[in-house]
Scaffold this active site. Structure first.
Site, mmCIF file in Angstrom:
data_model
loop_
_atom_site.group_PDB
_atom_site.id
_atom_site.type_symbol
_atom_site.label_atom_id
_atom_site.label_comp_id
_atom_site.label_asym_id
_atom_site.label_seq_id
_atom_site.Cartn_x
_atom_site.Cartn_y
_atom_site.Cartn_z
ATOM 1 C CG ASP A 42 -2.200 0.796 1.047
ATOM 2 O OD1 ASP A 42 -2.112 2.021 0.872
ATOM 3 O OD2 ASP A 42 -3.286 0.191 1.043
ATOM 4 C CG ASN A 95 -8.301 -4.221 -2.728
ATOM 5 O OD1 ASN A 95 -9.527 -4.269 -2.813
ATOM 6 N ND2 ASN A 95 -7.680 -3.468 -1.812
ATOM 7 C CE1 TYR A 161 -13.748 3.257 -7.896
ATOM 8 C CE2 TYR A 161 -15.838 2.514 -8.799
ATOM 9 C CZ TYR A 161 -14.814 2.373 -7.884
ATOM 10 O OH TYR A 161 -14.846 1.353 -6.966
ATOM 11 C CE LYS A 165 -12.657 -0.147 -9.236
ATOM 12 N NZ LYS A 165 -11.572 -0.927 -8.606
ATOM 13 C CB ILE A 194 -18.025 -2.642 0.395
ATOM 14 C CG1 ILE A 194 -18.345 -3.584 -0.784
ATOM 15 C CG2 ILE A 194 -17.533 -3.421 1.612
ATOM 16 C CD1 ILE A 194 -19.467 -4.576 -0.561
ATOM 17 C CB THR A 196 -14.364 0.723 2.641
ATOM 18 O OG1 THR A 196 -14.670 1.418 1.438
ATOM 19 C CG2 THR A 196 -14.635 -0.762 2.473
#
Ligand code: NAI
Length: 258
Positions: A42, A95, A161, A165, A194, A196
């Site tokens: 990361d 990810n 985005y 994707k 989700i 997050t």
């Protein structure tokens, strides 16, 4: 919330990009729970160190490596770290991602478009490129790319985005065919919305009305949890998914696009 399935990942190594928080962190923890050693990759060094500590607290083994997926040399070092520290690279989860600027197409700055695509799409290509190089020499492996339900449908003010994707799915399907003979499987997961930091930063979970509206597009009338995505990732990596390749596995409670 998720059922406690157990896979035998003992003696294997998993690399997870964007593992300092959210879905990536949960995926790293899940790999460790099944016995894999984990490389936590990361740009956020503090968050990555926390993930390593969480895995160690749980009795697992992990190492953090500073990785910016916009830098080829970083993703190459990430793969080298897996091999140097743990002896192999068996599973890779690409990810890392950002939500980025929210504007209609005509108002989006070119620099914002490029940044979102550079991390969310080009970053997956860079990671894949470094990973398959090693996996071909090693005679196999499994890769999972984190796409999104927005790899299937549009979403206002998120053109870069959404385009990135959709691109991740094209990359996944192509990589699956290119490397099947090398015993490498490549799949994608397409999560619904989700809980997050990404949704917090995007102003979705901080705005109760918007949160309810988005939750209502999922059949179970709620947002998903990172654990529910991590469970799908490790299933795809396990031998239980041995005939699943090039698949955009959608985990979105029947999300209804608009
Ligand atoms: P998050 O913000 O919690 O995690 C993203 C991680 O990626 C962070 O740790 C961040 O530091 C890292 N990152 C950002 N730029 C990076 C770079 N250049 N190099 C390396 N790491 C970088 O968000 P979340 O939700 O866990 O996102 C993970 C993935 O899941 C992303 O690809 C996202 O697009 C995808 N996703 C998320 C959904 C959601 O509703 N949260 C839905 C569908 C897909």
């Amino acid at each position: 919330m998720t059922a406690m399935v157990q896979y035998d990942f003992d003696g294997t190594t998993a690399v997870v990009t964007g593992a300092a928080s959210g879905i990536g962190r949960q995926t790293a923890l899940e790999f460790a729970r099944h016995g894999a050693s984990v490389v936590v990759a990361d740009v956020d060094d503090n968050g990555a160190a926390e993930t390593v500590d969480l895995i160690a607290d749980d009795g697992g083994e992990a190492v953090a490596v500073h990785t910016d997926v916009t830098e080829m040399s970083d993703v190459e070092r990430m793969v080298e770290t897996a091999v140097d520290e743990f002896g192999s690279l068996d599973y890779a989860v690409n990810n890392a991602g950002i939500g980025g600027a929210q504007e209609p197409i005509g108002d989006l700055d070119e620099a914002d478009w490029e940044r979102i695509v550079d991390i969310n799409l080009n970053g997956v290509w860079r990671s894949l490129s470094a990973e398959v190089d090693h996996m071909v020499d090693q005679d196999g492996g499994v890769i999972v790319n984190m796409a999104s339900v927005l790899g299937h449908v549009g979403f206002q003010n998120a053109s870069a985005y959404v385009a990135a994707k959709h691109g991740v799915l094209g990359l996944t399907k192509t990589a699956a065919w290119e490397y099947a003979d090398d015993d490498i499987r490549v799949n994608a997961v397409c999560p619904g919305f989700i809980e997050t930091n990404m949704l917090e930063e995007g102003g979705i979970t901080s705005d109760e009305q918007l949160r309810q509206e988005i939750a209502g597009r999922h059949s179970q009338n709620r947002l998903g949890e990172p654990e529910e995505i991590a469970a799908a990732v490790v299933w795809l990596c396990s031998d239980a998914a041995s005939f699943t390749n090039g698949e955009p596995l959608t985990v979105d409670s029947g999300y209804r696009g608009i």
